[in-house]
Design a protein around this motif. Structure first.
Motif, PDB file in Angstrom:
ATOM      1  N   GLU A 127       0.406  -0.622  -0.131  1.00 61.12           N
ATOM      2  CA  GLU A 127       0.242  -0.060  -0.039  1.00 61.12           C
ATOM      3  C   GLU A 127       0.676   1.100  -0.151  1.00 61.12           C
ATOM      4  OE1 GLU A 127      -3.902   0.927   2.918  1.00 61.12           O
ATOM      5  OE2 GLU A 127      -1.509   1.977   3.484  1.00 61.12           O
ATOM      6  N   LEU A 128       2.590   1.230   0.915  1.00 59.44           N
ATOM      7  CA  LEU A 128       3.092   2.392   0.892  1.00 59.44           C
ATOM      8  C   LEU A 128       3.327   2.418  -0.321  1.00 59.44           C
ATOM      9  CD1 LEU A 128       4.715   1.988   4.007  1.00 59.44           C
ATOM     10  CD2 LEU A 128       2.125   3.971   3.891  1.00 59.44           C
ATOM     11  N   ILE A 129       4.237   1.241  -1.354  1.00 57.98           N
ATOM     12  CA  ILE A 129       5.211   1.736  -2.527  1.00 57.98           C
ATOM     13  C   ILE A 129       3.920   2.246  -3.787  1.00 57.98           C
ATOM     14  CG2 ILE A 129       5.745   0.546  -4.098  1.00 57.98           C
ATOM     15  CD1 ILE A 129       6.199  -1.762  -2.146  1.00 57.98           C
ATOM     16  N   ALA A 187      -4.313  16.782  -2.497  1.00 57.02           N
ATOM     17  CA  ALA A 187      -3.182  16.630  -2.038  1.00 57.02           C
ATOM     18  C   ALA A 187      -3.028  16.885  -0.199  1.00 57.02           C
ATOM     19  CB  ALA A 187      -3.066  18.374  -2.097  1.00 57.02           C
ATOM     20  N   MET A 188      -4.111  17.768   0.319  1.00 51.89           N
ATOM     21  CA  MET A 188      -4.296  17.260   1.735  1.00 51.89           C
ATOM     22  C   MET A 188      -3.984  15.933   2.370  1.00 51.89           C
ATOM     23  SD  MET A 188      -4.273  19.440   4.236  1.00 51.89           S
ATOM     24  CE  MET A 188      -3.988  19.273   5.979  1.00 51.89           C
ATOM     25  N   ALA A 189      -4.884  14.708   1.720  1.00 51.63           N
ATOM     26  CA  ALA A 189      -4.450  13.469   2.374  1.00 51.63           C
ATOM     27  C   ALA A 189      -2.704  12.418   2.714  1.00 51.63           C
ATOM     28  CB  ALA A 189      -5.349  12.889   1.122  1.00 51.63           C
ATOM     29  N   TYR A 190      -1.536  14.113   2.025  1.00 53.46           N
ATOM     30  CA  TYR A 190      -0.806  13.447   2.315  1.00 53.46           C
ATOM     31  C   TYR A 190      -0.001  14.568   3.080  1.00 53.46           C
ATOM     32  CZ  TYR A 190      -1.617   9.541  -0.939  1.00 53.46           C
ATOM     33  OH  TYR A 190      -1.862   8.384  -1.461  1.00 53.46           O
ATOM     34  N   LEU A 191      -0.196  16.206   2.370  1.00 50.78           N
ATOM     35  CA  LEU A 191       0.394  17.133   3.255  1.00 50.78           C
ATOM     36  C   LEU A 191      -0.770  16.917   5.325  1.00 50.78           C
ATOM     37  CD1 LEU A 191       0.055  19.321   1.149  1.00 50.78           C
ATOM     38  CD2 LEU A 191       1.853  18.986   1.611  1.00 50.78           C
ATOM     39  N   SER A 192      -1.291  16.527   4.925  1.00 47.18           N
ATOM     40  CA  SER A 192      -1.550  15.907   6.612  1.00 47.18           C
ATOM     41  C   SER A 192      -0.632  15.483   7.228  1.00 47.18           C
ATOM     42  CB  SER A 192      -3.614  15.314   6.679  1.00 47.18           C
ATOM     43  OG  SER A 192      -2.746  13.830   6.340  1.00 47.18           O
ATOM     44  N   ALA A 193       0.251  13.935   6.872  1.00 44.15           N
ATOM     45  CA  ALA A 193       1.492  13.739   7.343  1.00 44.15           C
ATOM     46  C   ALA A 193       2.030  14.202   8.283  1.00 44.15           C
ATOM     47  CB  ALA A 193       1.230  12.424   6.671  1.00 44.15           C
ATOM     48  N   PRO A 194       2.775  15.533   7.522  1.00 45.60           N
ATOM     49  CA  PRO A 194       4.227  16.494   7.697  1.00 45.60           C
ATOM     50  C   PRO A 194       3.820  16.843   8.967  1.00 45.60           C
ATOM     51  CG  PRO A 194       4.168  16.892   5.390  1.00 45.60           C
ATOM     52  CD  PRO A 194       3.412  15.147   5.765  1.00 45.60           C
ATOM     53  N   LEU A 195       2.013  17.775   8.508  1.00 48.05           N
ATOM     54  CA  LEU A 195       1.392  18.191   9.548  1.00 48.05           C
ATOM     55  C   LEU A 195       0.918  17.878  10.772  1.00 48.05           C
ATOM     56  CD1 LEU A 195      -1.056  20.440   7.524  1.00 48.05           C
ATOM     57  CD2 LEU A 195       1.144  21.094   8.017  1.00 48.05           C
ATOM     58  N   PRO A 201       0.714   5.671  12.662  1.00 49.17           N
ATOM     59  CA  PRO A 201       1.257   6.421  12.672  1.00 49.17           C
ATOM     60  C   PRO A 201       2.880   5.947  11.553  1.00 49.17           C
ATOM     61  CG  PRO A 201       0.613   5.960  14.797  1.00 49.17           C
ATOM     62  CD  PRO A 201      -0.239   5.210  13.381  1.00 49.17           C
ATOM     63  N   LEU A 202       2.591   4.827  11.380  1.00 49.99           N
ATOM     64  CA  LEU A 202       3.687   4.523  10.362  1.00 49.99           C
ATOM     65  C   LEU A 202       2.907   4.639   8.801  1.00 49.99           C
ATOM     66  CD1 LEU A 202       3.080   1.915  12.966  1.00 49.99           C
ATOM     67  CD2 LEU A 202       3.805   0.570  10.945  1.00 49.99           C
ATOM     68  N   ARG A 203       1.879   5.292   8.796  1.00 51.64           N
ATOM     69  CA  ARG A 203       2.105   6.076   7.817  1.00 51.64           C
ATOM     70  C   ARG A 203       1.673   7.254   8.005  1.00 51.64           C
ATOM     71  NH1 ARG A 203      -4.229   2.936   7.819  1.00 51.64           N
ATOM     72  NH2 ARG A 203      -3.853   1.496   6.381  1.00 51.64           N
ATOM     73  N   MET A 204       2.186   7.616   8.760  1.00 50.31           N
ATOM     74  CA  MET A 204       1.941   9.086   8.857  1.00 50.31           C
ATOM     75  C   MET A 204       3.720   9.478   8.263  1.00 50.31           C
ATOM     76  SD  MET A 204       4.020  11.501  11.331  1.00 50.31           S
ATOM     77  CE  MET A 204       3.710  10.691  12.938  1.00 50.31           C
ATOM     78  N   VAL A 205       4.692   8.316   8.787  1.00 52.41           N
ATOM     79  CA  VAL A 205       6.509   8.935   9.294  1.00 52.41           C
ATOM     80  C   VAL A 205       6.763   8.307   7.156  1.00 52.41           C
ATOM     81  CG1 VAL A 205       8.375   7.462   9.453  1.00 52.41           C
ATOM     82  CG2 VAL A 205       6.726   7.844  11.600  1.00 52.41           C
ATOM     83  N   ALA A 206       5.641   7.339   7.096  1.00 48.13           N
ATOM     84  CA  ALA A 206       5.660   6.824   5.361  1.00 48.13           C
ATOM     85  C   ALA A 206       6.168   8.268   4.511  1.00 48.13           C
ATOM     86  CB  ALA A 206       5.340   5.314   4.906  1.00 48.13           C
ATOM     87  N   HIS A 207       4.795   8.548   4.674  1.00 51.30           N
ATOM     88  CA  HIS A 207       3.808   9.788   3.989  1.00 51.30           C
ATOM     89  C   HIS A 207       5.001  10.691   4.491  1.00 51.30           C
ATOM     90  CE1 HIS A 207      -0.367   7.565   2.764  1.00 51.30           C
ATOM     91  NE2 HIS A 207       0.119   7.648   2.700  1.00 51.30           N
ATOM     92  N   THR A 208       5.565  11.048   5.479  1.00 50.90           N
ATOM     93  CA  THR A 208       6.248  12.459   5.528  1.00 50.90           C
ATOM     94  C   THR A 208       7.509  12.488   4.747  1.00 50.90           C
ATOM     95  OG1 THR A 208       5.538  12.745   7.988  1.00 50.90           O
ATOM     96  CG2 THR A 208       7.258  13.602   7.711  1.00 50.90           C
ATOM     97  N   GLY A 209       7.779  10.997   4.894  1.00 50.78           N
ATOM     98  CA  GLY A 209       8.515  10.785   3.772  1.00 50.78           C
ATOM     99  C   GLY A 209       8.912  11.359   2.124  1.00 50.78           C
ATOM    100  N   PHE A 210       7.645  10.313   1.404  1.00 47.29           N
ATOM    101  CA  PHE A 210       7.222  10.969   0.880  1.00 47.29           C
ATOM    102  C   PHE A 210       6.943  11.893  -0.404  1.00 47.29           C
ATOM    103  CE2 PHE A 210       4.667   6.226   1.246  1.00 47.29           C
ATOM    104  CZ  PHE A 210       5.616   5.338   0.717  1.00 47.29           C
ATOM    105  N   VAL A 211       6.164  12.928   1.066  1.00 47.24           N
ATOM    106  CA  VAL A 211       6.338  14.304   0.330  1.00 47.24           C
ATOM    107  C   VAL A 211       7.444  15.337   0.433  1.00 47.24           C
ATOM    108  CG1 VAL A 211       5.422  16.575   1.625  1.00 47.24           C
ATOM    109  CG2 VAL A 211       4.038  14.939   1.818  1.00 47.24           C
ATOM    110  N   CYS A 212       8.432  14.828   1.409  1.00 50.26           N
ATOM    111  CA  CYS A 212       9.425  15.553   1.230  1.00 50.26           C
ATOM    112  C   CYS A 212      10.457  14.792   0.411  1.00 50.26           C
ATOM    113  CB  CYS A 212      10.273  14.781   2.051  1.00 50.26           C
ATOM    114  SG  CYS A 212       9.828  15.252   4.323  1.00 50.26           S
TER     115      CYS A 212
END
Length: 799
Positions: free
Chosen positions: A416-418, A451-459, A553-564
């Motif tokens: 799913e994360l890939i 976009a917010m679906a993924y920007l919410s993770a780094p926020l 929390p795992l999705r938050m970590v992964a999505h933060t890395g994806f956004v960066c």
């Protein structure tokens, strides 16, 4: 079985020996003619069929071209809305209501939260924390009110704008043609064609059986997958007699990924069809659902796209069963809520949707995004195509209540994360298109939501970091009680844990309430039995909330890395999605979560040293990250999925009473493993198996490199394969070899004319193994239903 394999091998050796030219390799033309004869024998035309169509020597797998230009363009003039004024007023009122309620709820919660901080917002860092909290709460509030609106629609059944109301009682008479398009990229071939066969079988039982054409559009790069696709297509038309209606194409130049694949089809063949049904590699569709979609477009000439709400099904791992249950219970409510706000400005999700081709080709050509971060080809093309279709005046609807549309979820969290990494980059690209002239405000809002679906993770990550910094300041730095010398009272830091707990509980209730509402609706309507009963239904909801809290929390970590990564211009790869149901992705879990797990453990130790009381507030986030590697890996466990089923957890109607198309799909996968040439097929079998060799020869263009240096490289590759065996070549070498028919001819003759082919060596072993395992396909297989005309196959059956 062994005798049948020996008979086939002997016949092939003798035929090749008979083609020998002056004790050397046969002429190319003789080899091609023999491949065509072997293929004709494999298709086994009857005595009444005329084999004279075979001298063309090649299978034509696509219809005749009808080129249509497709380029980015704006409408010639601003479109006029075809909706009555009263409906437009209702649309505007509903959207203003959503924003107003979410904003009011967010403002109240944010002010309450700021008053809970030690200095009640009088410090700059506290305002930063408050703004981050407000942004995250607004995002949660939008989902909450969407679920409330959807619950009201599902409970009352009152929806005057429901697009399915336009489905006619009987399909109107017409000659509209439908192209069912399935773009694939390095997918599991047996599963892809099993799902396609099930869909074809269901469509054949509908009123559209003679109006649908099927297209498998491949961008696969793996030589093993390429060869399997060719053989699977040949078996499909052989067994069903649908040559000329089921087409296969593999692009050599894979421009713009899936977007380019669809656009290439539209430019070359789109002009031949009225509608296009786009399927993913794991999609399955019932013929009745397609009938309803066609009926909507036939009776609603202003509608351009109708999107179904596909139901995830057919997986057995723990992660997939949780996702299937959550989608089956909650998605009807959220889909109805999305429809309530979006109406005729809905989103297209990229698959399981019916599209009116003429305006799609004319107005939905996609631009490239230029260079730099978020540049290149548009990855999340579906939202953009829906926005362009609406810009041109065509309506886009979601048919949230149509049944019979299915897909498969990822088998584990890593897969799913890939997939999410590609989606993250694509959704962030939409921000560059936000100011595109002429777009409807609803679709601009859709770009922001995506976009917010993924920007919410780094926020969320920044919020946690800022609160930790605030705690460190208050704990490690001695407070200044009189920052201003002329104040009468000291500035005391005030901690209010009771009020903080109430805010936490309220936020949790907003997150969980939609799920309980959705489950309650099922119980009220008497549908809980399909989910194992009322007790099992609510038990599954409770445990799903717990499991999702581990994954969040795992999705938050992964999505933060994806956004960066996306903002830094680090491109995501384009790989085929693994659909292996049951493997534990330990390597992916270690690669993705080893560093975050160590950092989370260190952060937990720091918080324990700083303030043990605060650590308990951080445990719901830090705990899953510390355990992220086993949590992510075990998400792919089929054993845990079976245990959950034994406990009657996460049952869905598709499990308790599977629809026909899903049963047919599973049965077809099992049948192919027993009878199909595709099962266990390797690149070397283009030489070792005479039937595969003939199919590949007949489906490959007549490419023979005449450049001296390239010719010598091909000869060296062929000599290496002949000397060291088929496993000595890399996938890239096999791909080059299978593409050049002269090199393939030379290696085929050399392998089969070697003295040890019958006895020893890797090639002899592979030939014996292959022909002993798959001799039965020389006879008609159980799935065969109609005789296949060799002349029709050779001619390609242009429409």
């Amino acid at each position: 079985m062994a005798s049948a394999g020996n008979k086939l091998r002997t016949a092939h050796q003798q035929a090749l020996a008979g083609l020998t030219s002056q004790n050397g390799p046969p002429r190319y033309a003789d080899m091609a003619a023999y491949a065509a004869r072997r293929l004709r024998d494999w298709f086994r035309p009857g005595p009444a069929q005329d084999p004279t169509g075979w001298p063309r020597l090649k299978l034509v797998s696509m219809p005749a071209l009808r080129r249509t230009p497709m380029a980015p363009r704006r409408p010639d003039q601003p479109p006029r809305s075809g909706r009555p004024l009263s409906e437009r007023v209702i649309m505007t009122w509903r959207r203003l209501l959503l924003v107003t309620m979410a904003a009011a709820q967010t403002i109240f919660a944010s002010l309450y939260f700021i008053n809970l901080l030690p200095h009640q917002g009088e410090r700059g860092l506290e305002w930063v924390i408050g703004l981050l909290f407000g942004a995250l709460f607004f995002w949660v509030s939008i989902g909450f009110w969407t679920a409330i609106a959807g619950s009201l629609i599902c409970l009352t059944g009152i929806d005057r704008f429901r697009i399915s109301r336009r489905v006619p009682d009987t399909l109107p008479d017409g000659d509209s043609r439908i192209a069912m398009v399935m773009p694939i990229y390095n997918e599991p071939v047996e599963r892809v064609f099993a799902g396609l066969r099930a869909t074809m079988r269901s469509v054949a039982e509908s009123a559209l059986h003679d109006r649908v054409q099927y297209f498998i559009l491949s961008d696969s790069t793996d030589p093993r997958t390429q060869l399997q696709e060719e053989v699977a297509w040949a078996e499909l038309i052989r067994e069903t007699g649908l040559a000329g209606r089921v087409h296969y194409r593999r692009r050599r130049h894979r421009i713009n990924r899936k977007t380019g694949n669809i656009a290439d089809f539209c430019r070359r063949w789109g002009g031949r069809y009225d509608y296009m049904m786009v399927l993913d590699a794991d999609s399955v569709l019932q013929g009745a659902c397609l009938e309803q979609l066609v009926g909507i477009l036939e009776t609603s000439p202003q509608v351009g796209i109708v999107q179904t709400a596909p139901v995830p099904a057919n997986r057995r791992t723990l992660f997939a069963r949780v996702q299937q249950f959550a989608s089956r219970v909650y998605s009807p409510v959220f889909s109805a809520g999305l429809h309530y706000w979006q109406l005729s400005e809905a989103q297209y999700w990229g698959h399981n949707a019916l599209i009116r081709l003429a305006p799609f080709i004319k107005y939905c050509g996609l631009p490239r995004m230029g260079r730099g971060p978020l540049g290149g080809a548009i990855l999340s093309h579906d939202f953009v195509e829906a926005a362009y279709m609406r810009r041109a005046g065509w309506e886009v609807w979601i048919a949230y209540d149509l049944q019979g549309s299915y897909e498969e979820p990822p088998p584990n969290l890593i897969e799913e994360l890939i997939r999410d990494r590609r989606w993250c980059e694509g959704n962030l690209q939409h921000l560059r298109l936000f100011n595109t002239p002429g777009l409807h405000p609803a679709h601009r809002a859709g770009f922001l939501v995506g976009a917010m679906a993924y920007l919410s993770a780094p926020l969320w990550f920044l919020f946690l970091l800022a609160t930790t910094v605030q705690l460190s300041i208050e704990t490690l730095i001695e407070p200044a009680y009189f920052p201003n010398e002329r104040v009468l009272f000291p500035d005391w830091p005030i901690w209010q844990p009771e009020q903080a707990l109430s805010l936490f509980a309220s936020t949790l209730a907003i997150l969980i309430a939609p799920k309980l509402l959705a489950a309650g609706l099922l119980a009220v309507r008497g549908e809980a039995r399909s989910f194992g009963g009322t007790l099992a239904l609510f038990g599954s909801v409770v445990t799903e909330v717990l499991v999702s809290s581990l994954y969040a929390p795992l999705r938050m970590v992964a999505h933060t890395g994806f956004v960066c990564s996306a903002l830094l211009g680090l491109k995501s790869g384009w790989g085929g999605q693994s659909r292996d149901d049951g493997s534990l992705p330990w390597s992916g879990a270690i690669r993705l979560f080893a560093l975050p797990s160590a950092i989370a453990a260190a952060a937990g130790g720091y918080l324990w040293w700083l303030s043990p009381e605060y650590l308990w507030w951080a445990v719901p986030v830090l705990g899953p990250i510390v355990l992220s590697m086993p949590v992510a890996a075990l998400s792919g466990s089929r054993r845990l999925g079976r245990w959950a089923r034994c406990l009657r957890l996460y049952l869905t109607p598709e499990e308790t009473r599977a629809p026909d198309v899903l049963s047919w799909t599973n049965a077809e996968v099992a049948r192919q493993r027993e009878h199909s040439l595709v099962h266990g097929l390797e690149p070397a079998d283009a030489i070792a198996d005479p039937r595969v060799w003939a199919i590949h020869w007949a489906m490959s263009p007549d490419t023979r490199s005449r450049h001296a240096r390239i010719r010598e490289q091909l000869n060296q590759t062929a000599r290496q394969a002949l000397k060291s065996g088929p496993h000595a070549l890399t996938p890239a070498q096999w791909q080059t070899l299978l593409r050049d028919m002269a090199a393939l001819q030379a290696l085929t003759w050399a392998v089969w004319m070697r003295p040890d082919t019958d006895l020893t060596g890797e090639w002899g072993h592979r030939i014996t193994q292959r022909l002993a395992a798959r001799p039965s396909t020389e006879q008609a297989t159980p799935a065969q239903s109609l005789p296949c005309s060799s002349a029709r196959i050779a001619e390609g059956c242009p429409l």
